[in-house]
Design an enzyme around this catalytic site. Structure first.
Site, PDB file in Angstrom:
ATOM      1  N   GLU A 166      57.159  19.386  -8.844  1.00 17.46           N
ATOM      2  CA  GLU A 166      56.188  20.179  -8.083  1.00 17.46           C
ATOM      3  C   GLU A 166      55.196  20.843  -9.031  1.00 17.46           C
ATOM      4  OE1 GLU A 166      58.833  23.885  -6.875  1.00 17.46           O
ATOM      5  OE2 GLU A 166      59.916  22.009  -6.661  1.00 17.46           O
TER       6      GLU A 166
ATOM      7  N   LYS B 193      53.212  23.496 -11.131  1.00 16.80           N
ATOM      8  CA  LYS B 193      53.479  24.864 -11.575  1.00 16.80           C
ATOM      9  C   LYS B 193      52.219  25.653 -11.281  1.00 16.80           C
ATOM     10  CE  LYS B 193      55.449  27.688 -15.196  1.00 16.80           C
ATOM     11  NZ  LYS B 193      54.528  28.815 -15.089  1.00 16.80           N
TER      12      LYS B 193
ATOM     13  N   ASP C 222      49.550  28.531 -10.891  1.00 17.22           N
ATOM     14  CA  ASP C 222      49.192  29.587 -11.832  1.00 17.22           C
ATOM     15  C   ASP C 222      48.715  30.813 -11.064  1.00 17.22           C
ATOM     16  OD1 ASP C 222      49.008  30.614 -14.297  1.00 17.22           O
ATOM     17  OD2 ASP C 222      47.214  29.497 -14.907  1.00 17.22           O
TER      18      ASP C 222
ATOM     19  N   TYR D 142      58.192  28.013  -3.395  1.00 17.09           N
ATOM     20  CA  TYR D 142      58.851  27.009  -4.225  1.00 17.09           C
ATOM     21  C   TYR D 142      60.364  27.167  -4.282  1.00 17.09           C
ATOM     22  CZ  TYR D 142      58.030  30.711  -7.678  1.00 17.09           C
ATOM     23  OH  TYR D 142      57.955  31.900  -8.331  1.00 17.09           O
TER      24      TYR D 142
ATOM     25  N   LYS E 105      54.460  21.894 -19.505  1.00 19.10           N
ATOM     26  CA  LYS E 105      53.158  22.569 -19.478  1.00 19.10           C
ATOM     27  C   LYS E 105      52.027  21.618 -19.879  1.00 19.10           C
ATOM     28  CE  LYS E 105      52.696  26.631 -19.127  1.00 19.10           C
ATOM     29  NZ  LYS E 105      53.143  27.870 -19.758  1.00 19.10           N
TER      30      LYS E 105
ATOM     31  N   CYS F 203      11.825  27.439 -34.731  1.00 13.46           N
ATOM     32  CA  CYS F 203      12.843  26.403 -34.490  1.00 13.46           C
ATOM     33  C   CYS F 203      13.606  26.118 -35.785  1.00 13.46           C
ATOM     34  CB  CYS F 203      12.147  25.135 -33.981  1.00 13.46           C
ATOM     35  SG  CYS F 203      13.250  23.721 -33.889  1.00 13.46           S
TER      36      CYS F 203
ATOM     37  N   CYS G 268      12.458  22.241 -36.783  1.00 14.60           N
ATOM     38  CA  CYS G 268      11.095  21.840 -37.163  1.00 14.60           C
ATOM     39  C   CYS G 268      10.212  23.022 -37.544  1.00 14.60           C
ATOM     40  CB  CYS G 268      10.443  21.040 -36.034  1.00 14.60           C
ATOM     41  SG  CYS G 268       9.978  22.046 -34.617  1.00 14.60           S
TER      42      CYS G 268
ATOM     43  N   CYS H 267      11.846  25.475 -28.230  1.00 18.84           N
ATOM     44  CA  CYS H 267      11.020  25.133 -29.383  1.00 18.84           C
ATOM     45  C   CYS H 267       9.727  24.567 -28.836  1.00 18.84           C
ATOM     46  CB  CYS H 267      11.755  24.096 -30.225  1.00 18.84           C
ATOM     47  SG  CYS H 267      10.669  23.111 -31.268  1.00 18.84           S
TER      48      CYS H 267
ATOM     49  N   CYS I 163       9.383  17.739 -33.401  1.00 23.96           N
ATOM     50  CA  CYS I 163      10.723  18.254 -33.651  1.00 23.96           C
ATOM     51  C   CYS I 163      11.763  17.133 -33.661  1.00 23.96           C
ATOM     52  CB  CYS I 163      11.081  19.300 -32.587  1.00 23.96           C
ATOM     53  SG  CYS I 163      12.700  20.009 -32.865  1.00 23.96           S
TER      54      CYS I 163
END
Ligand code: IVH
Length: 691
Positions: A124, A126, A128, A236, A325, A419, A422, A437, A444
């Site tokens: 099943e 787990k 959280d 559960y 896990k 930039c 460039c 930029c 560039c």
């Protein structure tokens, strides 16, 4: 007391109140537990109002299990301590298949069994969230408690009563006189996202993740507040049982709990042996993203209760269960530096360079900080300890800084004025989050390289074998076929020869030949792919497709004016302007011509405007989810698009219709939350038939 309050209740009224309560409880069960409502919300509301009116007139009718009584008064003196009659155990963890093998081997030794391949487990998710124990006496919920330290928890009855999937009264036959049910309270992903969105809009504190959201919501003293949180509960296990009996296995027990009206995860299944466990784990890991709630692993429990009893428990965990896990999706690491990355459209994005760390199943050494506002809001500094998150295939991001661990003298980082690649000025238009930029792709190098990567990518020209590393090499090193220039534009790619590629470092003759042939092969493309590959700002895959379908050929699009662009399903004024600017740039038209000269071609599309306007899908934004039986989702999408509908991947307020196949998950839930029209596959097929 007023005359109203003491008025005696006519028998017929008492009966109709009790019938109403039963009917509402049945609808609650169908809606919140089975996820299968059979009346419209308005009808449910009507029944509820009717019952409220009766209870208002005759307050004697109000019972603690009435569906009107979910939100009660806060407890007088905080959370009372509850001693668990049976301790609430924890679970041992396995982080690898090897640890799972060891777990099963230990069971074999303990039970002195050789036939471990036959040993049955219930598998099943787990979940959280936060563990809860719910005590039912004579079928009525009398108390709910947190796990606490496993021996003593806190009384949270007032809050748990507000969760609609928790029955106030059990249904069906054979309910034990006393039964303690255990489960997990979760905040589903969709509810979590919607909650945080609202919280952000109203300047309230955001929840870090759905688990904290669930736990935090249960820690409210005022049940009014808990009632506003989108919580859900899945059972559960059963704890203490008296005055009744449970079946002989864990899986049958969960099925029995479901028959009594409790919610059980539909994802559970029975498997045999360690191989069965591993296969289940892998299958659920693949579907993890599609589940409506967060899970952090799979729990395997020896199914037969007599074997569970033989195995017993060590300290705080049973020997008959284990949690396999998933790799953690959130971990802590250190920021080594914060750099600025320049993207295809010149967006200058802060990126945290990290002490490499294993997260979400891969090693990560960079994480995005999205934009300067995010960086400042999260106040991340070089040297900080930070929480990194990588979920599914999503780009790793910095969630937050752990300020308590900040080293002395850690400096903030600010937006560069030029930039980093460039040297052109960096500008941030008023009201926009993204700084850019101003160099453009001709000046560039970063924008040029990212543009080439985009052009070659899978959803664009799909040039197999031409990956990021190779493009970076080609964009930096001189190439003979280009008169000793590096690759500058997408057109240059189609001029490359096998010899040019074979000259590069780490490139054999065979791979060079493969790449050249993949480039040539990509020349036969489709109009939507080509439009997407051009990298017009804000023209993603879906818009490219709409444009191609609307105009049918490139020429019509290139000469379209603003009004005709605005007639395309998902083109607004901003996108229309971007398209006009793009095709108004002579360099771009020259590039397109050059590409065509070099062999790039596509068939014209069938414009669909003519038939689209009178179909049930035309002009609608539609999401497909779950598994369809009669056709693949992409075939369904094709059909809808051909009928003038627009397909998107995410459910939002803009969605008009959700088509839900089997096993639809979080999208369905979100659509229901947003009260968006949902139809199933057969209704969808009916609509198709009508056209
Ligand atoms: S069984 C004796 N089953 O995980 C076994 N626990 O790490 C007791 N959890 O406190 C727990 N999903 O809050 C079990 N399917 C599941 C679960 C589950 C989540 C949580 C539960 C427990 C914690 C133990």
């Amino acid at each position: 007391m007023s005359a109203e309050r003491t008025r005696s209740v006519p028998e017929a009224v008492r009966r109709s109140a009790s019938e109403l309560a039963d009917e509402i409880n049945q609808h609650n069960h169908r809606y919140y537990v089975l996820d299968d409502p059979n009346v419209p919300d308005a009808e449910y509301d009507r029944l509820m109002r009717e019952l409220q009116a009766l209870e208002h007139k005759y307050p004697q009718l109000v019972s603690p299990t009435s569906p009107t009584q979910r939100v009660g008064a806060p407890p007088d003196s905080g959370f009372a301590v509850v001693g668990h009659e049976l301790p609430m155990l924890s679970l041992d963890n396995a982080f690898s298949d090897e640890e799972l093998h060891k777990f099963v081997a230990r069971i074999g030794e303990r039970l002195d069994r050789q036939d471990l391949d036959e040993l049955e487990f219930n598998a099943e998710p787990k979940l959280d969230g936060a563990a809860v124990s719910m005590l039912y006496e004579d079928g009525v919920l009398v108390r709910a408690a947190t796990r606490g330290d496993g021996v003593n928890g806190e009384d949270i009855t007032h809050n748990v009563r507000t969760i609609r999937s928790v029955p106030l009264k059990l249904i069906g036959q054979g309910v034990p006189e006393r039964i303690e049910v255990r489960g997990e309270i979760v905040m589903p992903k969709a509810g979590f996202a919607a909650y945080n969105e609202r919280a952000a809009a109203t300047g309230q504190k955001l929840f870090v993740n759905p688990r904290n959201a669930a736990a935090g919501s249960l820690r409210q003293l005022d049940p009014e507040l808990t009632a506003q949180r989108p919580l859900d509960m899945y059972c559960y296990a059963a704890g203490l049982v008296s005055g009744g009996a449970l079946p002989a296995t864990h899986s049958q027990t969960l099925t029995q709990l479901a028959h009594w009206g409790l919610k059980v995860s539909p994802e559970m299944g029975q498997v045999r042996g360690v191989d069965g466990c591993i296969a289940f784990y892998e299958a659920l890991a693949r579907r993890r993203d599609q589940l409506p709630y967060e899970i952090d692993g799979v729990v395997f429990k020896v199914n037969a209760f007599d074997l569970q009893r033989d195995l017993g428990a060590v300290s705080r965990a049973p020997r008959w269960a284990i949690a396999r896990k998933f790799p953690a999706e959130e971990v802590v690491t250190t920021v080594l530096d914060i750099d600025w990355q320049v993207g295809r459209t010149g967006a200058v994005t802060p990126v945290a360079r990290l002490e490499p760390v294993f997260v979400g199943g891969v090693t990560v050494s960079n994480a995005t900080l999205h934009n300067i506002d995010e960086l400042q809001r999260k106040d991340v500094r070089p040297g900080d300890s930070v929480v990194i998150r990588r979920a599914g295939d999503v780009i790793p991001e910095v969630v937050r800084s752990i300020v308590e661990r900040r080293p002395d003298g850690a400096q903030t980082v600010s937006l560069p004025i030029s930039c980093p690649v460039c040297g052109s000025a960096v500008e941030r238009p008023e009201g926009e989050a993204v700084a850019r930029c101003t160099g453009g792709s001709l000046v560039c190098q970063a924008q040029r390289i990212e543009g080439l990567k985009h052009f070659a990518s899978r959803k664009a020209m799909d040039i197999e074998g031409l990956g990021s590393k190779l493009i970076e090499q080609l964009a930096q090193e001189p190439v003979a076929a280009l008169d000793d220039h590096p690759v500058r534009t997408p057109a240059d790619l189609y001029r490359l020869t096998q010899a040019d590629l074979a000259d590069l470092e780490r490139m054999g003759d065979k791979s060079a030949a493969n790449v050249v042939s993949a480039i040539q092969k990509s020349a036969a493309t489709t109009l939507p792919r080509f439009l997407f590959a051009l990298g017009i700002r804000d023209v993603g895959e879906t818009t490219a497709e709409s444009l191609a379908q609307h105009f049918g050929n490139l020429g019509a699009l290139q000469t379209a004016d603003e009004a005709s662009l605005l007639a395309v399903a998902d083109v607004g004024p901003v996108v229309a302007q971007r398209i006009l600017t793009f095709f108004g740039n002579p360099q771009m038209t020259a590039l397109i011509e050059e590409l065509q000269r070099l062999g790039v071609s596509w068939p014209d599309e069938q414009p669909v405007q003519a038939i689209a306007s009178d179909s049930p899908f035309s002009g609608k934004t539609i999401v497909l989810t779950g598994t369809l039986q009669q056709m693949s989702r992409s075939d369904a999408a094709q059909k809808i698009k051909a009928l003038g509908g627009k397909i998107t991947g995410t459910v939002s307020k803009k969605t008009d219709l959700l088509i839900a196949g089997e096993k639809a998950g979080s999208k369905l839930q979100k659509a229901q939350n947003l009260e968006i029209e949902v139809i199933d596959e057969s209704a969808f097929l009916n609509l198709l038939d009508q056209t």
